[in-house]
Design an enzyme around this catalytic site. Structure first.
Site, PDB file in Angstrom:
ATOM      1  N   THR A  39     -35.532 -52.848  -0.193  1.00 47.43           N
ATOM      2  CA  THR A  39     -35.604 -54.287   0.073  1.00 47.43           C
ATOM      3  C   THR A  39     -36.344 -55.069  -1.001  1.00 47.43           C
ATOM      4  OG1 THR A  39     -37.686 -53.934   1.232  1.00 47.43           O
ATOM      5  CG2 THR A  39     -35.681 -53.914   2.582  1.00 47.43           C
ATOM      6  N   HIS A  50     -42.958 -71.488 -12.185  1.00 48.34           N
ATOM      7  CA  HIS A  50     -44.146 -71.943 -11.465  1.00 48.34           C
ATOM      8  C   HIS A  50     -45.199 -70.865 -11.268  1.00 48.34           C
ATOM      9  CE1 HIS A  50     -42.296 -75.778  -9.449  1.00 48.34           C
ATOM     10  NE2 HIS A  50     -42.087 -75.721 -10.756  1.00 48.34           N
ATOM     11  N   ASP A  57     -37.644 -46.455  -6.345  1.00 53.12           N
ATOM     12  CA  ASP A  57     -37.680 -45.263  -5.488  1.00 53.12           C
ATOM     13  C   ASP A  57     -36.227 -44.815  -5.316  1.00 53.12           C
ATOM     14  OD1 ASP A  57     -36.563 -46.999  -3.639  1.00 53.12           O
ATOM     15  OD2 ASP A  57     -38.105 -46.703  -2.095  1.00 53.12           O
ATOM     16  N   HIS A  60     -49.374 -75.788 -13.147  1.00 54.35           N
ATOM     17  CA  HIS A  60     -49.234 -74.442 -12.577  1.00 54.35           C
ATOM     18  C   HIS A  60     -50.217 -73.440 -13.180  1.00 54.35           C
ATOM     19  CE1 HIS A  60     -45.770 -75.837 -10.462  1.00 54.35           C
ATOM     20  NE2 HIS A  60     -45.255 -76.291 -11.591  1.00 54.35           N
ATOM     21  N   CYS A  67     -36.478 -51.190  -4.887  1.00 59.44           N
ATOM     22  CA  CYS A  67     -36.486 -50.270  -3.746  1.00 59.44           C
ATOM     23  C   CYS A  67     -35.400 -50.762  -2.789  1.00 59.44           C
ATOM     24  CB  CYS A  67     -37.868 -50.171  -3.095  1.00 59.44           C
ATOM     25  SG  CYS A  67     -38.524 -51.699  -2.397  1.00 59.44           S
TER      26      CYS A  67
HETATM   27  C1  RB5 Z   1     -36.885 -46.497   1.726  1.00 61.07           C
HETATM   28  O1  RB5 Z   1     -36.144 -46.099   2.828  1.00 61.07           O
HETATM   29  C2  RB5 Z   1     -37.343 -47.933   1.909  1.00 61.07           C
HETATM   30  O2  RB5 Z   1     -38.264 -48.025   2.939  1.00 61.07           O
HETATM   31  C3  RB5 Z   1     -37.952 -48.454   0.617  1.00 61.07           C
HETATM   32  O3  RB5 Z   1     -37.040 -48.316  -0.408  1.00 61.07           O
HETATM   33  C4  RB5 Z   1     -38.354 -49.906   0.593  1.00 61.07           C
HETATM   34  O4  RB5 Z   1     -37.312 -50.736   1.001  1.00 61.07           O
HETATM   35  C5  RB5 Z   1     -39.643 -50.254   1.175  1.00 61.07           C
HETATM   36  O5  RB5 Z   1     -40.082 -51.399   1.137  1.00 61.07           O
END
Ligand code: RB5
Length: 158
Positions: A70, A101, A11, A136, A68
């Site tokens: 996180t 695994h 994203d 596994h 993204c």
């Molecule tokens: C975007 O601001 C953020 O929410 C997205 O990139 C992501 O981290 C969501 O899990």
């Protein structure tokens, strides 16, 4: 270099790191396809996770890399689909174990969590580690089996 077909997506929050990883893997002569996003404008990550998952399911791409902010949102979406095992990794050890695994086929990374150097290392380790199999194998097989059982028994027909 290998016969792997790799697909990458992000994203807006993973756009910069996606470019860096794409170039990194191109330089190593991997076959890699970028399914977006193509600008840094705000988008909804589930749309791009789905684009990538479809490449794996319908076009038999070996591995996906989803980025993204996180890595969490991308992993949540990707793991909704049968046959997909998405691992959100912020260190090389987790990346290695997710292959050994869990036979992970999608690597998720958070651009806001890991630095560029660590991200490259995570990708390197993920792509160069084999599934251990053995004990596994059945565990991995059970992932889809328990999900399908749940869908049929509890949500079937609803
Ligand atoms: C975007 O601001 C953020 O929410 C997205 O990139 C992501 O981290 C969501 O899990």
């Amino acid at each position: 270099m290998s016969n792997f077909k790799i697909v990458i997506a992000s994203d807006h929050a993973g756009f910069k790191l996606k470019g860096l990883i794409f170039d990194f893997l191109k330089e190593k002569n991997y076959y890699i396809v970028d399914v977006g996003v193509n600008t840094g404008e705000s988008v909804d990550y589930p749309i791009f996770a789905l684009k990538l998952v479809e490449k794996i399911i319908y076009e038999k791409f070996t591995y996906g890399i989803l980025i993204c902010g996180t890595g969490v949102g991308m992993a949540i979406v990707a793991n909704k689909f049968p046959g997909i095992r998405a691992a959100n990794c912020s260190n090389s050890y987790t990346a290695k174990m997710s292959r050994m695994h869990n036979n992970a086929n999608i690597l998720c990374i958070g651009e806001r969590v890991v630095g560029d150097g660590m991200a490259k290392d995570i990708v390197d380790v993920f792509l160069s580690t084999n599934f251990e199999g053995g004990r596994h194998s059945n565990r991995v097989k059970l992932i889809d089996e328990v999900a399908i059982k749940y869908w049929n028994e509890f949500l079937g027909g609803k």
